[in-house]
Every structure is written in C-alpha cells, then in structure tokens.
Design a protein around this motif. Structure first.
Motif, PDB file in Angstrom:
ATOM      1  N   PRO A  16       0.748  -1.254  -0.104  1.00 53.10           N
ATOM      2  CA  PRO A  16      -0.017  -0.196  -0.198  1.00 53.10           C
ATOM      3  C   PRO A  16       1.039   1.120   0.098  1.00 53.10           C
ATOM      4  O   PRO A  16       0.469   2.153  -0.506  1.00 53.10           O
ATOM      5  N   THR A  17       2.005   1.138   0.611  1.00 52.66           N
ATOM      6  CA  THR A  17       2.880   2.555   0.836  1.00 52.66           C
ATOM      7  C   THR A  17       3.464   2.824  -0.842  1.00 52.66           C
ATOM      8  O   THR A  17       3.496   3.839  -1.165  1.00 52.66           O
ATOM      9  N   VAL A  18       3.904   1.541  -1.262  1.00 49.52           N
ATOM     10  CA  VAL A  18       4.272   1.608  -2.868  1.00 49.52           C
ATOM     11  C   VAL A  18       3.188   2.046  -3.821  1.00 49.52           C
ATOM     12  O   VAL A  18       3.630   3.266  -4.317  1.00 49.52           O
ATOM     13  N   LEU A  19       1.945   1.776  -3.453  1.00 54.58           N
ATOM     14  CA  LEU A  19       0.870   2.205  -4.345  1.00 54.58           C
ATOM     15  C   LEU A  19       0.730   3.682  -4.131  1.00 54.58           C
ATOM     16  O   LEU A  19       0.364   4.407  -4.984  1.00 54.58           O
ATOM     17  N   SER A  20       0.719   4.188  -2.734  1.00 54.13           N
ATOM     18  CA  SER A  20       0.532   5.579  -2.671  1.00 54.13           C
ATOM     19  C   SER A  20       1.524   6.409  -3.570  1.00 54.13           C
ATOM     20  O   SER A  20       1.106   7.436  -4.079  1.00 54.13           O
ATOM     21  N   GLY A  21       2.771   5.941  -3.410  1.00 62.90           N
ATOM     22  CA  GLY A  21       3.722   6.894  -4.409  1.00 62.90           C
ATOM     23  C   GLY A  21       3.226   6.696  -5.837  1.00 62.90           C
ATOM     24  O   GLY A  21       3.317   7.593  -6.600  1.00 62.90           O
ATOM     25  N   PHE A  22       2.875   5.593  -6.261  1.00 61.58           N
ATOM     26  CA  PHE A  22       2.514   5.305  -7.688  1.00 61.58           C
ATOM     27  C   PHE A  22       1.241   6.359  -8.134  1.00 61.58           C
ATOM     28  O   PHE A  22       1.146   6.931  -8.826  1.00 61.58           O
ATOM     29  N   VAL A  23       0.202   6.427  -7.184  1.00 67.79           N
ATOM     30  CA  VAL A  23      -1.135   6.825  -7.457  1.00 67.79           C
ATOM     31  C   VAL A  23      -0.741   8.509  -7.442  1.00 67.79           C
ATOM     32  O   VAL A  23      -1.410   9.374  -8.124  1.00 67.79           O
TER      33      VAL A  23
END
Length: 395
Positions: A16-23
C-alpha cells in the motif's frame, strides 16, 4: 574463538505504501502533463524537444523527491508548478525556445533568492495551523467532488471502485485503494476503455538550449511565474506538510528545489516545487499507519518519477490510454482520509472556526485574482478574518 552472527534487519516497503507513491505520480501527471505540452508548443518546441522537457522534469522531480525524503526521513514530494505551466501557455506565446529558457532561469533564480533570504520561511511561520488545514481541505475538495460527480456518466466503473474500496476498508483498510484500482481496471478493460495501440515506450534524452535574456520578458513572464509558483504551489506545499504534522525547515527546501530547477532550466525545467495535492496522498494514513514511516511512500514516488522521466516521451500516451474517470475516482478515494483529517483540524478550534471556514470556501471556490490562484487568496482572506476576530475578542 567464535563469532556470533549479527542478524541483518530486513527492510521492506509495504505494497500500500508503494501504491501511494504510484498514485501520487499518476495523479500529478494525469492532471497537468497536457498543460506542460501546451506551454512547450507555445514556445515553438518540437515533439522531440517536448519529450525531452518531460524527461528532464521527471528526472528533476525524482532526484529532488528522493534526496529530500531520504535526508529528512519525511514524505517530501516535489512537483512542477501546474499554475505556472498554465501561465506559460499564454506567457510563452511569441517567444523563442531560447527566450523561454531565459524566463525559466530568471524565475528559478528569484525562487533561490527568496529561499536564501529566509523571507518565505518567515511568512509561512505566521500561518495558523487551522488555516493551513482549511486551505488543504479546500484544495483537495474538488478531487473528492469530481470522483463522485462521475457516477452520473460512468456508474458501473465508479460504483465497482467504490464498493471494492468500502469492502476492503472494512476487511483490510490498508488495501482499500489497491482493491479500488484493480476493480476499476477490470471494468475498464471489459468495457474496452483502455486504449493501448498508440503507446510507445522509448526514452528521449533532453537537449540543452542556450538561454536568451530579455528585461521585458523577465518582467512580463518570469516575475509572474515566480509569484504564481511561490503563492500557488510552494505555499500550499509547505502548508500541506504542516497540516500533516511534518514541521521541516522551509528555507532549505526552497533553496534546494530552486537550485535544482535552475540547474535543469536549459533542459526545459520551468519549476520544481514542494507538492501539495500529490504529497497529501503520501502523507495520509492510507500510505502507512505510522507517520514516521510514510517517507517510504514519497521515496516510492521518487522512483516512479525517475521511471516517468526516463520514458518522458511516452507519458502523455500512457495517460491517454487510461480512462479519465478511473484516474479521477482513484484520486478521490485516495484523498478521502486527508480531506476528513484536514476538515477536523480546521474546525476543531471554536475561536478559529470562522476564519478557517472562510479559508476553506475561498480556496475551494477556485477564484483567480491577478493571475494568482485560490489557495493564496484563501490564506489571505482567512488570515484577515483570523486577525480581525482575534483583535475583537481581546478588545
């Protein structure tokens, strides 16, 4: 003699942390990459040169985000100035590419001087926390509204994303955004809304452009670009960090981003600023429940920035391949927690509530005066109310 093995500490970044950066990067590019292209076209840049500009911007944002985030161990996200890019769409009309680069250099030099003198830091210190939170809520409100406005025309896509988000919010809150993203992608693919034929993944190296300076252009374009960038981008960015609980020294941030933009100016980098909207995604509890570890989300965004920079020529085609509704719904859901938290902080103090509401409403209105955006005027209007009401109470 025996040696004890010292166990190595495992380091991992949650999905979820990586995804936050992607979003965060996705939202940043999707919301304004087209404006950058329009500004470059106004200066007479070719398609190859524009791709080079996008490469330079992506690399500069990636380097600055990673450097500041790792140095301070805090989620410091940088971005280009979207209001500044919008100003350049008209401001660069009739200028040569060399003159445009001269404008970039002058504007970024003024930003560096502003950071060196400490003037901007002193101004940011006097902004009450409630007004900073209200301004952030006002900035982000349109992202929440546009997400739910899309239900009218794209009900199936939006409803599937919302239901997936809600179910996972109950079962496993940290994976709610992932579920929404995947659900939306499945529906978009089934509907045939993802257009991939024109995507070309090819790196483009930025080209150096020798600057040409003009006093007239410095006054008419560079000075407004500097003012808009500081008032409409850096001020909200610093206030966003403050509202999220990250009290970092302001002047070093301004000096570093200004110097990096100055260095990259001949390659098409018109500004590098402290991000507000995209930073809020990485500074939210959805990025990581532990505020001290949310820097990993920003670091992930830095890596995605670098990847976007390497393939700068393909960014626009990638954005065009994704449904706009999918991006808007994803951004709105990702920012729900931050919007709620900001409103709570803004309205928590009874004595500051009226000034905070004024700040929120003026910012959310989107009003533009003298070429400066609503976030700046929200702080001004709220600050006037805050001071006047405070004097009245003490009288």
């Amino acid at each position: 003699m025996t040696h004890k093995k010292v166990p190595m500490r495992s380091f991992s970044v949650p999905l979820p942390t990586v995804l936050s950066g992607f979003v965060a990067v996705l939202v940043g590019y999707a919301s304004s990459a087209a404006i950058i292209w329009q500004a470059a076209i106004a200066a007479g840049a070719t398609t190859g040169q524009i791709a080079g500009w996008m490469t330079a911007l992506g690399v500069a944002m990636g380097v600055s985000t990673l450097a500041l985030t790792l140095w301070y161990r805090a989620p410091v996200l940088t971005a280009w100035s979207t209001p500044g890019a919008a100003l350049l769409v008209t401001g660069l009309q009739g200028l040569t590419l060399q003159e445009a680069v001269g404008v970039f250099i002058v504007a970024n030099l003024l930003i560096v001087l502003c950071g060196v003198t400490g003037l901007f830091a002193r101004l940011m210190q006097i902004i009450p926390h409630s007004l900073a939170a209200a301004m952030l809520a006002g900035i982000l409100l349109r992202f929440g509204l546009q997400a739910f406005n899309r239900f009218d025309g794209e009900f199936l896509l939006c409803a599937s994303m919302f239901i997936a988000w809600l179910v996972m919010k109950i079962i496993a809150p940290r994976y709610a955004i992932i579920a929404a993203m995947l659900a939306g992608m499945v529906i978009a693919l089934l509907k045939g809304d993802v257009v991939t034929q024109s995507i070309q993944l090819s790196p483009v190296f930025p080209a150096f452009t020798a600057p040409q300076f003009s006093f007239a252009h410095s006054l008419s374009v560079a000075l407004p670009l500097f003012l808009v960038t500081m008032a409409s981008q850096n001020a909200p960015g610093i206030a966003t960090m403050k509202a999220s609980g990250y009290a970092l020294p302001v002047s070093p941030l301004i000096i570093f981003t200004g110097l990096l933009a100055l260095l990259f100016s001949p390659f098409g980098v018109f500004s590098i600023c402290i991000a507000a909207i995209t930073a809020a995604i990485c500074q939210s509890p959805e990025a990581h429940p532990d505020a001290k570890r949310r820097w990993m989300a920003a670091a992930s965004a830095g890596v995605f920035y670098l990847l976007a920079g390497v393939f700068g020529g393909s960014v626009t085609s990638l954005m065009a391949a994704l449904p706009v509704t999918w991006i808007q719904m994803l951004a709105g859901l990702a920012l729900l927690g931050t919007i709620g938290g900001s409103l709570y902080q803004a309205l928590n103090s009874v004595t500051e509530r009226d000034a905070a509401v004024v700040t929120f409403l003026v910012t959310a209105s989107g009003v533009t005066l003298l070429g400066i955006g609503a976030a700046f005027w929200g702080l001004i209007a709220g600050g006037v109310c805050y001071s006047a009401l405070g004097l009245a109470r003490r009288a």
